[in-house]
Design a protein around this motif. Structure first.
Motif, PDB file in Angstrom:
ATOM      1  N   ASP A 136      61.667  -9.551 -21.480  1.00 13.25           N
ATOM      2  CA  ASP A 136      60.346  -9.738 -22.066  1.00 13.25           C
ATOM      3  C   ASP A 136      59.513  -8.513 -21.672  1.00 13.25           C
ATOM      4  O   ASP A 136      58.934  -8.442 -20.603  1.00 13.25           O
ATOM      5  CB  ASP A 136      59.766 -11.035 -21.476  1.00 13.25           C
ATOM      6  CG  ASP A 136      58.439 -11.415 -22.070  1.00 13.25           C
ATOM      7  OD1 ASP A 136      57.755 -10.529 -22.597  1.00 13.25           O
ATOM      8  OD2 ASP A 136      58.090 -12.601 -21.986  1.00 13.25           O
ATOM      9  N   SER A 137      59.495  -7.526 -22.585  1.00 12.58           N
ATOM     10  CA  SER A 137      58.953  -6.213 -22.191  1.00 12.58           C
ATOM     11  C   SER A 137      57.461  -6.269 -21.864  1.00 12.58           C
ATOM     12  O   SER A 137      56.975  -5.484 -21.061  1.00 12.58           O
ATOM     13  CB  SER A 137      59.226  -5.191 -23.283  1.00 12.58           C
ATOM     14  OG  SER A 137      58.575  -5.618 -24.452  1.00 12.58           O
ATOM     15  N   LEU A 138      56.732  -7.194 -22.485  1.00 12.15           N
ATOM     16  CA  LEU A 138      55.296  -7.268 -22.185  1.00 12.15           C
ATOM     17  C   LEU A 138      55.040  -7.969 -20.853  1.00 12.15           C
ATOM     18  O   LEU A 138      54.106  -7.637 -20.123  1.00 12.15           O
ATOM     19  CB  LEU A 138      54.555  -7.999 -23.310  1.00 12.15           C
ATOM     20  CG  LEU A 138      54.505  -7.244 -24.643  1.00 12.15           C
ATOM     21  CD1 LEU A 138      53.909  -8.121 -25.736  1.00 12.15           C
ATOM     22  CD2 LEU A 138      53.713  -5.952 -24.513  1.00 12.15           C
ATOM     23  N   ALA A 139      55.893  -8.944 -20.545  1.00 20.67           N
ATOM     24  CA  ALA A 139      55.702  -9.678 -19.283  1.00 20.67           C
ATOM     25  C   ALA A 139      56.128  -8.838 -18.088  1.00 20.67           C
ATOM     26  O   ALA A 139      55.592  -8.983 -16.989  1.00 20.67           O
ATOM     27  CB  ALA A 139      56.510 -10.975 -19.308  1.00 20.67           C
ATOM     28  N   LEU A 140      57.072  -7.946 -18.321  1.00 21.77           N
ATOM     29  CA  LEU A 140      57.697  -7.198 -17.220  1.00 21.77           C
ATOM     30  C   LEU A 140      56.690  -6.497 -16.301  1.00 21.77           C
ATOM     31  O   LEU A 140      56.725  -6.696 -15.089  1.00 21.77           O
ATOM     32  CB  LEU A 140      58.694  -6.213 -17.825  1.00 21.77           C
ATOM     33  CG  LEU A 140      59.801  -5.705 -16.924  1.00 21.77           C
ATOM     34  CD1 LEU A 140      60.618  -6.836 -16.352  1.00 21.77           C
ATOM     35  CD2 LEU A 140      60.714  -4.764 -17.730  1.00 21.77           C
ATOM     36  N   VAL A 190      53.587 -17.647 -18.028  1.00 18.05           N
ATOM     37  CA  VAL A 190      52.796 -16.416 -17.919  1.00 18.05           C
ATOM     38  C   VAL A 190      51.767 -16.376 -19.044  1.00 18.05           C
ATOM     39  O   VAL A 190      50.569 -16.245 -18.795  1.00 18.05           O
ATOM     40  CB  VAL A 190      53.716 -15.168 -17.970  1.00 18.05           C
ATOM     41  CG1 VAL A 190      52.889 -13.889 -17.939  1.00 18.05           C
ATOM     42  CG2 VAL A 190      54.719 -15.197 -16.825  1.00 18.05           C
ATOM     43  N   ALA A 191      52.226 -16.508 -20.283  1.00 17.40           N
ATOM     44  CA  ALA A 191      51.338 -16.391 -21.441  1.00 17.40           C
ATOM     45  C   ALA A 191      51.525 -17.600 -22.365  1.00 17.40           C
ATOM     46  O   ALA A 191      52.567 -18.261 -22.325  1.00 17.40           O
ATOM     47  CB  ALA A 191      51.643 -15.100 -22.183  1.00 17.40           C
ATOM     48  N   LEU A 250      46.188 -18.264 -19.055  1.00 15.36           N
ATOM     49  CA  LEU A 250      45.145 -17.220 -19.000  1.00 15.36           C
ATOM     50  C   LEU A 250      45.447 -16.025 -19.894  1.00 15.36           C
ATOM     51  O   LEU A 250      44.558 -15.204 -20.147  1.00 15.36           O
ATOM     52  CB  LEU A 250      44.960 -16.717 -17.558  1.00 15.36           C
ATOM     53  CG  LEU A 250      44.538 -17.730 -16.505  1.00 15.36           C
ATOM     54  CD1 LEU A 250      44.169 -17.022 -15.206  1.00 15.36           C
ATOM     55  CD2 LEU A 250      43.358 -18.574 -16.982  1.00 15.36           C
ATOM     56  N   PHE A 251      46.707 -15.902 -20.347  1.00 18.22           N
ATOM     57  CA  PHE A 251      47.075 -14.778 -21.216  1.00 18.22           C
ATOM     58  C   PHE A 251      47.480 -15.308 -22.588  1.00 18.22           C
ATOM     59  O   PHE A 251      48.155 -16.339 -22.683  1.00 18.22           O
ATOM     60  CB  PHE A 251      48.244 -13.982 -20.608  1.00 18.22           C
ATOM     61  CG  PHE A 251      47.861 -13.299 -19.328  1.00 18.22           C
ATOM     62  CD1 PHE A 251      47.266 -12.043 -19.333  1.00 18.22           C
ATOM     63  CD2 PHE A 251      48.072 -13.925 -18.105  1.00 18.22           C
ATOM     64  CE1 PHE A 251      46.888 -11.419 -18.156  1.00 18.22           C
ATOM     65  CE2 PHE A 251      47.700 -13.312 -16.918  1.00 18.22           C
ATOM     66  CZ  PHE A 251      47.099 -12.054 -16.936  1.00 18.22           C
ATOM     67  N   ASP A 252      47.079 -14.558 -23.648  1.00 17.12           N
ATOM     68  CA  ASP A 252      47.390 -15.030 -25.001  1.00 17.12           C
ATOM     69  C   ASP A 252      48.822 -14.642 -25.396  1.00 17.12           C
ATOM     70  O   ASP A 252      49.580 -14.113 -24.590  1.00 17.12           O
ATOM     71  CB  ASP A 252      46.341 -14.533 -26.008  1.00 17.12           C
ATOM     72  CG  ASP A 252      46.411 -13.025 -26.243  1.00 17.12           C
ATOM     73  OD1 ASP A 252      47.428 -12.388 -25.866  1.00 17.12           O
ATOM     74  OD2 ASP A 252      45.448 -12.476 -26.805  1.00 17.12           O
ATOM     75  N   ARG A 253      49.152 -14.879 -26.648  1.00  9.96           N
ATOM     76  CA  ARG A 253      50.530 -14.643 -27.096  1.00  9.96           C
ATOM     77  C   ARG A 253      50.918 -13.165 -27.069  1.00  9.96           C
ATOM     78  O   ARG A 253      52.078 -12.823 -27.133  1.00  9.96           O
ATOM     79  CB  ARG A 253      50.727 -15.243 -28.495  1.00  9.96           C
ATOM     80  CG  ARG A 253      50.838 -16.748 -28.405  1.00  9.96           C
ATOM     81  CD  ARG A 253      50.915 -17.459 -29.714  1.00  9.96           C
ATOM     82  NE  ARG A 253      51.441 -18.806 -29.496  1.00  9.96           N
ATOM     83  CZ  ARG A 253      50.782 -19.790 -28.877  1.00  9.96           C
ATOM     84  NH1 ARG A 253      49.565 -19.599 -28.412  1.00  9.96           N
ATOM     85  NH2 ARG A 253      51.359 -20.969 -28.703  1.00  9.96           N
ATOM     86  N   PRO A 304      44.600 -10.673 -21.661  1.00  9.06           N
ATOM     87  CA  PRO A 304      43.804 -11.674 -20.944  1.00  9.06           C
ATOM     88  C   PRO A 304      42.804 -12.369 -21.861  1.00  9.06           C
ATOM     89  O   PRO A 304      42.198 -11.733 -22.722  1.00  9.06           O
ATOM     90  CB  PRO A 304      43.078 -10.863 -19.876  1.00  9.06           C
ATOM     91  CG  PRO A 304      43.325  -9.443 -20.166  1.00  9.06           C
ATOM     92  CD  PRO A 304      44.392  -9.305 -21.183  1.00  9.06           C
ATOM     93  N   LYS A 305      42.657 -13.671 -21.680  1.00  5.89           N
ATOM     94  CA  LYS A 305      41.737 -14.482 -22.494  1.00  5.89           C
ATOM     95  C   LYS A 305      40.403 -14.633 -21.752  1.00  5.89           C
ATOM     96  O   LYS A 305      40.316 -14.312 -20.566  1.00  5.89           O
ATOM     97  CB  LYS A 305      42.365 -15.867 -22.705  1.00  5.89           C
ATOM     98  CG  LYS A 305      43.603 -15.839 -23.557  1.00  5.89           C
ATOM     99  CD  LYS A 305      44.496 -17.041 -23.320  1.00  5.89           C
ATOM    100  CE  LYS A 305      43.832 -18.360 -23.685  1.00  5.89           C
ATOM    101  NZ  LYS A 305      44.743 -19.488 -23.474  1.00  5.89           N
ATOM    102  N   PRO A 306      39.398 -15.153 -22.425  1.00  2.00           N
ATOM    103  CA  PRO A 306      38.122 -15.391 -21.722  1.00  2.00           C
ATOM    104  C   PRO A 306      38.323 -16.183 -20.418  1.00  2.00           C
ATOM    105  O   PRO A 306      37.637 -15.926 -19.429  1.00  2.00           O
ATOM    106  CB  PRO A 306      37.307 -16.185 -22.741  1.00  2.00           C
ATOM    107  CG  PRO A 306      37.819 -15.695 -24.070  1.00  2.00           C
ATOM    108  CD  PRO A 306      39.286 -15.457 -23.866  1.00  2.00           C
ATOM    109  N   ALA A 307      39.271 -17.098 -20.395  1.00  2.00           N
ATOM    110  CA  ALA A 307      39.523 -17.873 -19.163  1.00  2.00           C
ATOM    111  C   ALA A 307      39.954 -16.942 -18.026  1.00  2.00           C
ATOM    112  O   ALA A 307      39.604 -17.155 -16.861  1.00  2.00           O
ATOM    113  CB  ALA A 307      40.588 -18.935 -19.418  1.00  2.00           C
ATOM    114  N   TYR A 308      40.721 -15.913 -18.369  1.00  3.14           N
ATOM    115  CA  TYR A 308      41.146 -14.944 -17.350  1.00  3.14           C
ATOM    116  C   TYR A 308      39.923 -14.247 -16.749  1.00  3.14           C
ATOM    117  O   TYR A 308      39.795 -14.114 -15.530  1.00  3.14           O
ATOM    118  CB  TYR A 308      42.076 -13.908 -17.985  1.00  3.14           C
ATOM    119  CG  TYR A 308      42.481 -12.783 -17.038  1.00  3.14           C
ATOM    120  CD1 TYR A 308      43.672 -12.846 -16.327  1.00  3.14           C
ATOM    121  CD2 TYR A 308      41.669 -11.662 -16.853  1.00  3.14           C
ATOM    122  CE1 TYR A 308      44.047 -11.828 -15.458  1.00  3.14           C
ATOM    123  CE2 TYR A 308      42.030 -10.641 -15.989  1.00  3.14           C
ATOM    124  CZ  TYR A 308      43.214 -10.735 -15.295  1.00  3.14           C
ATOM    125  OH  TYR A 308      43.569  -9.725 -14.432  1.00  3.14           O
TER     126      TYR A 308
END
Ligand code: XIL
Length: 385
Positions: A65-69, A340-341, A361-364, A368-372
Protein backbone atom coordinates in the motif's frame (compact mmCIF):
# COMPACT_ATOMS: atom_id res chain seq x y z
CA UNK A 1 -5.59 25.45 -29.49
CA UNK A 2 -3.94 22.56 -27.68
CA UNK A 3 -3.37 20.82 -30.97
CA UNK A 4 -1.80 23.98 -32.39
CA UNK A 5 0.66 24.38 -29.51
CA UNK A 6 1.58 20.70 -29.62
CA UNK A 7 2.19 20.93 -33.30
CA UNK A 8 4.58 23.83 -32.86
CA UNK A 9 6.58 22.22 -30.04
CA UNK A 10 9.96 20.63 -30.58
CA UNK A 11 11.25 17.58 -28.71
CA UNK A 12 13.45 19.65 -26.40
CA UNK A 13 10.57 21.91 -25.40
CA UNK A 14 8.61 18.79 -24.42
CA UNK A 15 11.42 17.91 -22.04
CA UNK A 16 11.55 21.41 -20.56
CA UNK A 17 7.81 21.45 -19.97
CA UNK A 18 7.92 17.93 -18.53
CA UNK A 19 10.60 18.86 -16.00
CA UNK A 20 8.89 22.13 -15.04
CA UNK A 21 5.65 20.23 -14.48
CA UNK A 22 7.47 17.59 -12.48
CA UNK A 23 9.18 20.07 -10.21
CA UNK A 24 5.97 22.08 -9.71
CA UNK A 25 4.12 18.93 -8.74
CA UNK A 26 6.83 17.72 -6.36
CA UNK A 27 7.11 21.18 -4.78
CA UNK A 28 3.38 21.28 -4.43
CA UNK A 29 3.19 17.91 -2.70
CA UNK A 30 5.97 18.94 -0.32
CA UNK A 31 4.25 22.19 0.61
CA UNK A 32 0.93 20.33 0.87
CA UNK A 33 2.49 18.03 3.43
CA UNK A 34 4.05 20.85 5.37
CA UNK A 35 0.85 22.85 5.40
CA UNK A 36 -1.22 19.79 6.23
CA UNK A 37 0.72 18.58 9.16
CA UNK A 38 2.53 21.68 10.29
CA UNK A 39 5.59 19.43 10.18
CA UNK A 40 4.51 17.60 13.34
CA UNK A 41 2.70 14.31 13.31
CA UNK A 42 0.27 12.67 15.69
CA UNK A 43 2.75 10.41 17.45
CA UNK A 44 5.06 13.37 18.15
CA UNK A 45 2.28 15.68 19.25
CA UNK A 46 1.06 13.11 21.78
CA UNK A 47 4.49 11.81 22.71
CA UNK A 48 4.43 12.76 26.39
CA UNK A 49 0.81 11.64 26.76
CA UNK A 50 0.16 8.22 25.22
CA UNK A 51 1.10 6.05 22.28
CA UNK A 52 -0.84 6.52 19.05
CA UNK A 53 -1.35 3.52 16.82
CA UNK A 54 -3.18 1.83 13.99
CA UNK A 55 -4.24 -1.65 12.99
CA UNK A 56 -2.59 -2.78 9.75
CA UNK A 57 -4.02 -5.05 7.08
CA UNK A 58 -1.99 -7.59 5.10
CA UNK A 59 -1.30 -5.22 2.19
CA UNK A 60 0.07 -2.59 4.54
CA UNK A 61 2.23 -5.13 6.36
CA UNK A 62 3.65 -6.35 3.04
CA UNK A 63 4.38 -2.76 1.98
CA UNK A 64 2.01 -3.03 -1.01
CA UNK A 65 0.00 0.00 0.00
CA UNK A 66 2.24 2.74 -1.35
CA UNK A 67 0.32 5.61 0.26
CA UNK A 68 0.17 3.97 3.68
CA UNK A 69 3.84 3.02 3.62
CA UNK A 70 5.35 6.42 4.51
CA UNK A 71 2.33 7.51 6.55
CA UNK A 72 2.38 4.67 9.09
CA UNK A 73 5.78 5.27 10.74
CA UNK A 74 5.32 9.03 10.41
CA UNK A 75 2.02 9.21 12.31
CA UNK A 76 2.05 6.16 14.58
CA UNK A 77 4.42 4.70 17.16
CA UNK A 78 2.49 1.49 17.75
CA UNK A 79 0.88 -1.02 15.39
CA UNK A 80 -1.45 -4.01 15.72
CA UNK A 81 -2.12 -6.64 13.04
CA UNK A 82 -5.81 -6.40 12.14
CA UNK A 83 -6.22 -10.07 11.18
CA UNK A 84 -3.01 -11.93 10.49
CA UNK A 85 -2.25 -13.13 14.02
CA UNK A 86 -5.74 -14.52 14.53
CA UNK A 87 -6.00 -18.27 14.93
CA UNK A 88 -7.48 -18.96 11.46
CA UNK A 89 -4.46 -17.33 9.79
CA UNK A 90 -1.53 -18.09 12.07
CA UNK A 91 -2.51 -21.63 13.16
CA UNK A 92 -4.67 -23.15 10.42
CA UNK A 93 -4.20 -26.80 11.42
CA UNK A 94 -3.18 -28.72 14.57
CA UNK A 95 0.38 -29.19 13.41
CA UNK A 96 0.76 -26.26 11.08
CA UNK A 97 1.52 -22.62 11.78
CA UNK A 98 1.77 -19.88 9.20
CA UNK A 99 4.14 -17.22 10.42
CA UNK A 100 4.86 -15.53 7.07
CA UNK A 101 2.82 -12.40 7.63
CA UNK A 102 3.38 -12.15 11.36
CA UNK A 103 7.17 -12.31 10.82
CA UNK A 104 6.73 -9.39 8.41
CA UNK A 105 4.92 -7.16 10.89
CA UNK A 106 7.54 -8.00 13.50
CA UNK A 107 10.22 -6.81 11.03
CA UNK A 108 8.22 -3.69 10.20
CA UNK A 109 7.84 -2.70 13.84
CA UNK A 110 11.52 -3.39 14.59
CA UNK A 111 12.66 -1.38 11.57
CA UNK A 112 10.60 1.64 12.59
CA UNK A 113 10.93 1.15 16.35
CA UNK A 114 7.16 0.89 16.80
CA UNK A 115 5.56 -0.80 19.82
CA UNK A 116 3.99 -4.00 18.51
CA UNK A 117 0.77 -5.38 19.94
CA UNK A 118 -0.08 -9.02 19.21
CA UNK A 119 -3.77 -9.56 18.47
CA UNK A 120 -5.01 -12.00 19.65
CA UNK A 121 -4.29 -15.33 21.37
CA UNK A 122 -7.63 -16.59 22.72
CA UNK A 123 -10.83 -15.44 20.99
CA UNK A 124 -14.02 -17.28 20.07
CA UNK A 125 -14.11 -15.72 16.60
CA UNK A 126 -11.92 -16.33 13.53
CA UNK A 127 -10.91 -19.70 14.97
CA UNK A 128 -9.55 -22.39 12.68
CA UNK A 129 -12.00 -25.18 11.81
CA UNK A 130 -9.91 -27.75 13.73
CA UNK A 131 -10.47 -25.79 16.96
CA UNK A 132 -14.20 -25.49 16.37
CA UNK A 133 -14.33 -29.28 16.08
CA UNK A 134 -12.73 -29.86 19.51
CA UNK A 135 -15.17 -31.56 21.87
CA UNK A 136 -13.18 -32.42 25.02
CA UNK A 137 -11.77 -30.17 27.74
CA UNK A 138 -8.41 -31.97 27.57
CA UNK A 139 -8.00 -31.36 23.85
CA UNK A 140 -8.96 -27.72 24.21
CA UNK A 141 -6.47 -27.31 27.05
CA UNK A 142 -3.84 -28.91 24.86
CA UNK A 143 -4.68 -26.50 22.05
CA UNK A 144 -4.43 -23.49 24.35
CA UNK A 145 -1.06 -24.55 25.72
CA UNK A 146 0.38 -25.37 22.32
CA UNK A 147 -1.07 -22.26 20.61
CA UNK A 148 -0.13 -19.71 23.25
CA UNK A 149 3.32 -21.11 24.03
CA UNK A 150 4.37 -21.56 20.40
CA UNK A 151 3.32 -18.11 19.22
CA UNK A 152 4.33 -16.14 22.28
CA UNK A 153 7.75 -17.71 22.58
CA UNK A 154 8.48 -17.30 18.88
CA UNK A 155 8.06 -13.54 19.28
CA UNK A 156 9.59 -13.26 22.74
CA UNK A 157 11.15 -9.83 23.11
CA UNK A 158 9.74 -8.75 19.71
CA UNK A 159 6.04 -8.40 20.41
CA UNK A 160 5.70 -5.86 23.20
CA UNK A 161 2.17 -6.56 24.37
CA UNK A 162 -0.40 -9.30 23.71
CA UNK A 163 -4.18 -9.20 23.69
CA UNK A 164 -4.16 -12.50 25.54
CA UNK A 165 -7.93 -12.92 25.78
CA UNK A 166 -10.38 -11.08 23.54
CA UNK A 167 -14.12 -10.58 24.07
CA UNK A 168 -14.83 -13.10 26.85
CA UNK A 169 -17.94 -11.27 28.08
CA UNK A 170 -21.62 -10.99 27.22
CA UNK A 171 -23.29 -7.57 27.30
CA UNK A 172 -24.69 -8.20 30.78
CA UNK A 173 -21.22 -8.83 32.19
CA UNK A 174 -21.55 -12.60 32.47
CA UNK A 175 -19.11 -14.90 30.73
CA UNK A 176 -19.65 -15.37 27.00
CA UNK A 177 -20.76 -18.93 26.27
CA UNK A 178 -17.84 -19.52 23.93
CA UNK A 179 -16.21 -22.85 23.18
CA UNK A 180 -13.59 -21.97 25.82
CA UNK A 181 -16.11 -21.23 28.55
CA UNK A 182 -18.34 -24.15 27.64
CA UNK A 183 -15.55 -26.70 27.86
CA UNK A 184 -13.25 -25.19 30.50
CA UNK A 185 -15.33 -22.82 32.63
CA UNK A 186 -14.10 -19.34 33.46
CA UNK A 187 -10.67 -20.58 34.64
CA UNK A 188 -9.54 -20.61 31.02
CA UNK A 189 -8.81 -16.89 31.23
CA UNK A 190 -6.35 -17.13 34.13
CA UNK A 191 -4.80 -20.13 32.39
CA UNK A 192 -4.30 -18.19 29.14
CA UNK A 193 -2.52 -15.36 30.98
CA UNK A 194 -0.39 -17.88 32.92
CA UNK A 195 0.72 -19.57 29.70
CA UNK A 196 1.54 -16.26 27.98
CA UNK A 197 3.48 -15.01 30.99
CA UNK A 198 5.49 -18.24 31.15
CA UNK A 199 6.40 -18.04 27.45
CA UNK A 200 7.46 -14.39 27.51
CA UNK A 201 7.84 -13.10 31.07
CA UNK A 202 8.57 -9.52 29.99
CA UNK A 203 5.76 -9.01 27.48
CA UNK A 204 2.76 -6.92 28.54
CA UNK A 205 -0.48 -8.87 28.82
CA UNK A 206 -3.93 -7.43 28.18
CA UNK A 207 -7.62 -8.27 28.39
CA UNK A 208 -9.43 -6.68 25.42
CA UNK A 209 -13.16 -6.25 24.75
CA UNK A 210 -15.84 -3.97 23.28
CA UNK A 211 -18.50 -2.12 25.27
CA UNK A 212 -16.60 -2.68 28.52
CA UNK A 213 -17.03 1.01 29.22
CA UNK A 214 -20.71 0.14 29.77
CA UNK A 215 -21.43 -0.40 33.50
CA UNK A 216 -22.57 -4.05 33.48
CA UNK A 217 -19.95 -5.29 31.08
CA UNK A 218 -17.33 -3.18 32.85
CA UNK A 219 -18.18 -4.91 36.13
CA UNK A 220 -17.62 -8.25 34.40
CA UNK A 221 -14.23 -7.08 33.11
CA UNK A 222 -13.23 -5.90 36.56
CA UNK A 223 -14.10 -9.32 37.94
CA UNK A 224 -11.93 -11.01 35.32
CA UNK A 225 -8.99 -8.70 36.05
CA UNK A 226 -9.26 -9.22 39.81
CA UNK A 227 -9.43 -12.96 39.34
CA UNK A 228 -6.21 -12.95 37.31
CA UNK A 229 -4.49 -10.77 39.90
CA UNK A 230 -5.71 -12.92 42.78
CA UNK A 231 -4.25 -16.01 41.12
CA UNK A 232 -0.85 -14.33 41.22
CA UNK A 233 -0.75 -14.04 37.44
CA UNK A 234 0.23 -10.83 35.70
CA UNK A 235 -2.14 -8.59 33.74
CA UNK A 236 -0.72 -5.25 32.62
CA UNK A 237 -3.58 -3.58 30.89
CA UNK A 238 -7.16 -3.52 29.73
CA UNK A 239 -8.14 -2.68 26.17
CA UNK A 240 -11.40 -0.85 25.63
CA UNK A 241 -11.93 -1.44 21.91
CA UNK A 242 -13.79 1.81 21.23
CA UNK A 243 -16.04 0.99 18.26
CA UNK A 244 -18.38 3.92 18.71
CA UNK A 245 -20.95 5.90 16.72
CA UNK A 246 -21.14 9.54 15.69
CA UNK A 247 -24.69 9.57 17.06
CA UNK A 248 -23.24 9.80 20.54
CA UNK A 249 -20.17 8.55 22.33
CA UNK A 250 -20.57 7.29 25.90
CA UNK A 251 -18.23 9.93 27.35
CA UNK A 252 -19.41 9.53 30.95
CA UNK A 253 -18.99 5.79 30.85
CA UNK A 254 -15.58 6.13 29.23
CA UNK A 255 -14.46 8.46 32.01
CA UNK A 256 -15.79 6.16 34.73
CA UNK A 257 -14.07 3.21 33.08
CA UNK A 258 -10.70 4.94 32.96
CA UNK A 259 -11.01 5.66 36.67
CA UNK A 260 -12.22 2.21 37.70
CA UNK A 261 -9.80 0.23 35.57
CA UNK A 262 -6.79 2.28 36.60
CA UNK A 263 -7.77 1.84 40.27
CA UNK A 264 -6.90 -1.85 39.69
CA UNK A 265 -3.30 -0.83 39.05
CA UNK A 266 -3.30 -1.57 35.32
CA UNK A 267 -2.88 0.50 32.15
CA UNK A 268 -5.94 1.60 30.21
CA UNK A 269 -5.85 1.42 26.42
CA UNK A 270 -8.22 2.30 23.62
CA UNK A 271 -7.33 -0.43 21.22
CA UNK A 272 -9.65 -0.42 18.19
CA UNK A 273 -10.90 3.12 17.91
CA UNK A 274 -13.26 4.10 15.09
CA UNK A 275 -16.43 6.19 14.94
CA UNK A 276 -19.05 5.03 12.45
CA UNK A 277 -20.95 7.80 10.65
CA UNK A 278 -23.55 5.41 9.21
CA UNK A 279 -26.87 4.32 10.64
CA UNK A 280 -26.73 0.99 12.39
CA UNK A 281 -29.46 -1.63 12.18
CA UNK A 282 -31.77 -1.35 15.17
CA UNK A 283 -29.81 -0.08 18.13
CA UNK A 284 -26.80 -2.25 17.49
CA UNK A 285 -23.88 -1.19 19.57
CA UNK A 286 -20.49 -2.80 19.88
CA UNK A 287 -18.51 -5.01 17.58
CA UNK A 288 -19.82 -8.56 17.43
CA UNK A 289 -18.11 -9.61 14.20
CA UNK A 290 -20.65 -12.37 13.61
CA UNK A 291 -23.56 -10.00 13.19
CA UNK A 292 -24.42 -9.09 9.59
CA UNK A 293 -27.46 -7.38 8.13
CA UNK A 294 -29.01 -6.83 4.72
CA UNK A 295 -28.03 -3.66 2.84
CA UNK A 296 -30.62 -1.03 1.89
CA UNK A 297 -29.91 2.36 0.20
CA UNK A 298 -31.00 4.33 3.28
CA UNK A 299 -28.41 2.46 5.27
CA UNK A 300 -25.67 3.78 2.97
CA UNK A 301 -26.36 7.53 2.80
CA UNK A 302 -22.92 8.77 1.67
CA UNK A 303 -21.79 6.46 -1.14
CA UNK A 304 -19.77 9.21 -2.90
CA UNK A 305 -18.50 11.61 -0.23
CA UNK A 306 -19.11 12.75 3.31
CA UNK A 307 -21.12 16.00 3.63
CA UNK A 308 -19.25 18.86 5.35
CA UNK A 309 -21.70 18.93 8.23
CA UNK A 310 -20.94 15.29 9.03
CA UNK A 311 -17.17 15.88 8.70
CA UNK A 312 -17.51 18.61 11.29
CA UNK A 313 -19.66 16.46 13.58
CA UNK A 314 -17.07 13.69 13.35
CA UNK A 315 -14.26 16.14 14.12
CA UNK A 316 -16.21 17.37 17.14
CA UNK A 317 -16.70 13.86 18.51
CA UNK A 318 -13.03 13.02 18.04
CA UNK A 319 -12.08 16.35 19.61
CA UNK A 320 -14.15 15.76 22.74
CA UNK A 321 -12.87 12.21 22.99
CA UNK A 322 -9.21 13.21 22.80
CA UNK A 323 -9.80 15.99 25.33
CA UNK A 324 -11.01 13.28 27.67
CA UNK A 325 -8.02 11.06 26.90
CA UNK A 326 -5.73 14.01 27.63
CA UNK A 327 -7.47 14.70 30.92
CA UNK A 328 -6.50 11.15 31.92
CA UNK A 329 -3.16 11.01 30.14
CA UNK A 330 -1.53 9.57 33.26
CA UNK A 331 -3.81 6.54 33.04
CA UNK A 332 -4.28 6.19 29.29
CA UNK A 333 -1.31 4.34 27.83
CA UNK A 334 -2.29 3.92 24.18
CA UNK A 335 -4.87 4.91 21.61
CA UNK A 336 -4.95 2.68 18.52
CA UNK A 337 -7.22 3.31 15.52
CA UNK A 338 -8.75 0.23 13.87
CA UNK A 339 -7.29 0.95 10.46
CA UNK A 340 -5.19 3.66 8.86
CA UNK A 341 -7.56 5.31 6.36
CA UNK A 342 -11.31 5.20 5.71
CA UNK A 343 -10.94 2.96 2.66
CA UNK A 344 -9.42 0.15 4.75
CA UNK A 345 -11.91 0.25 7.61
CA UNK A 346 -13.74 -2.96 8.45
CA UNK A 347 -16.80 -0.73 8.96
CA UNK A 348 -17.28 -0.58 5.16
CA UNK A 349 -18.25 -4.25 5.44
CA UNK A 350 -19.67 -4.61 8.94
CA UNK A 351 -22.39 -4.90 10.14
CA UNK A 352 -23.73 -4.44 6.62
CA UNK A 353 -21.62 -5.35 3.60
CA UNK A 354 -20.77 -2.96 0.78
CA UNK A 355 -21.26 0.43 2.45
CA UNK A 356 -19.04 3.51 2.36
CA UNK A 357 -18.02 4.56 5.84
CA UNK A 358 -15.73 7.35 7.08
CA UNK A 359 -14.74 6.41 10.64
CA UNK A 360 -11.03 7.27 10.78
CA UNK A 361 -8.74 10.34 10.64
CA UNK A 362 -7.48 9.81 7.07
CA UNK A 363 -9.67 9.77 3.96
CA UNK A 364 -9.57 7.28 1.09
CA UNK A 365 -6.59 9.11 -0.42
CA UNK A 366 -4.77 9.04 2.92
CA UNK A 367 -5.22 12.76 3.32
CA UNK A 368 -5.91 14.04 6.82
CA UNK A 369 -9.58 14.88 7.48
CA UNK A 370 -10.96 17.70 9.63
CA UNK A 371 -11.05 15.16 12.50
CA UNK A 372 -7.28 14.75 12.14
CA UNK A 373 -6.72 18.49 12.42
CA UNK A 374 -9.01 18.69 15.43
CA UNK A 375 -7.11 15.95 17.24
CA UNK A 376 -3.74 17.54 16.35
CA UNK A 377 -4.87 21.03 17.23
CA UNK A 378 -5.60 20.01 20.82
CA UNK A 379 -1.88 19.51 21.28
CA UNK A 380 -0.76 22.37 19.06
CA UNK A 381 -2.84 24.79 21.14
CA UNK A 382 -1.50 23.30 24.37
CA UNK A 383 2.13 23.42 23.25
CA UNK A 384 4.24 25.38 25.64
CA UNK A 385 1.35 25.55 28.10
C1 XIL B 1 -12.23 -7.41 12.55
C2 XIL B 1 -11.40 -7.06 11.34
O1 XIL B 1 -11.21 -5.67 11.30
C3 XIL B 1 -12.08 -7.53 10.10
O2 XIL B 1 -11.25 -7.34 8.95
C4 XIL B 1 -12.45 -9.02 10.21
O3 XIL B 1 -13.18 -9.42 9.10
C5 XIL B 1 -13.25 -9.27 11.47
O4 XIL B 1 -12.53 -8.78 12.59
N1 XIL B 1 -13.06 -6.81 17.55
C6 XIL B 1 -11.78 -7.29 17.39
C7 XIL B 1 -11.14 -7.26 16.05
O5 XIL B 1 -11.12 -7.63 18.39
O6 XIL B 1 -10.25 -8.31 15.86
C8 XIL B 1 -12.18 -7.24 14.95
O7 XIL B 1 -11.50 -7.06 13.73
C9 XIL B 1 -13.19 -6.13 15.19
C10 XIL B 1 -13.92 -6.34 16.50
Amino acid sequence: MVKYINYKMTNSSYFVIFFIALSISSCKSKTDNLQSYGGTYLKDLYKGDFKIGAALNAGQILGRDSLALPLIPREFNTITPENIMKCEVIHPEWNRYNFDLSDKIVDLSAKNKMFLVGHTLIWHSQLSPFVRRIKSPDSLKMFMKEHISTITSRYKGKINGWDVVNEALEEDGTMRKSIFYNLLGDDYIVEAFRLAQAADPKCELYYNDYNIEQPKKRAGAIEIIKKIQKAGVRIDGVGIQGHWSIRGLPFKDIEESIKEFSALGIKVMFTELDITVLPNPWDLRGADVNQNFESKPEMNPYPKSLPDSVQVALANQYGTLFELFLKYKDNVDRVTFWGVADGNSWLNGWPIRGRTNYPLLFDRNYKPKPAYYRVSSLKKLNKGA
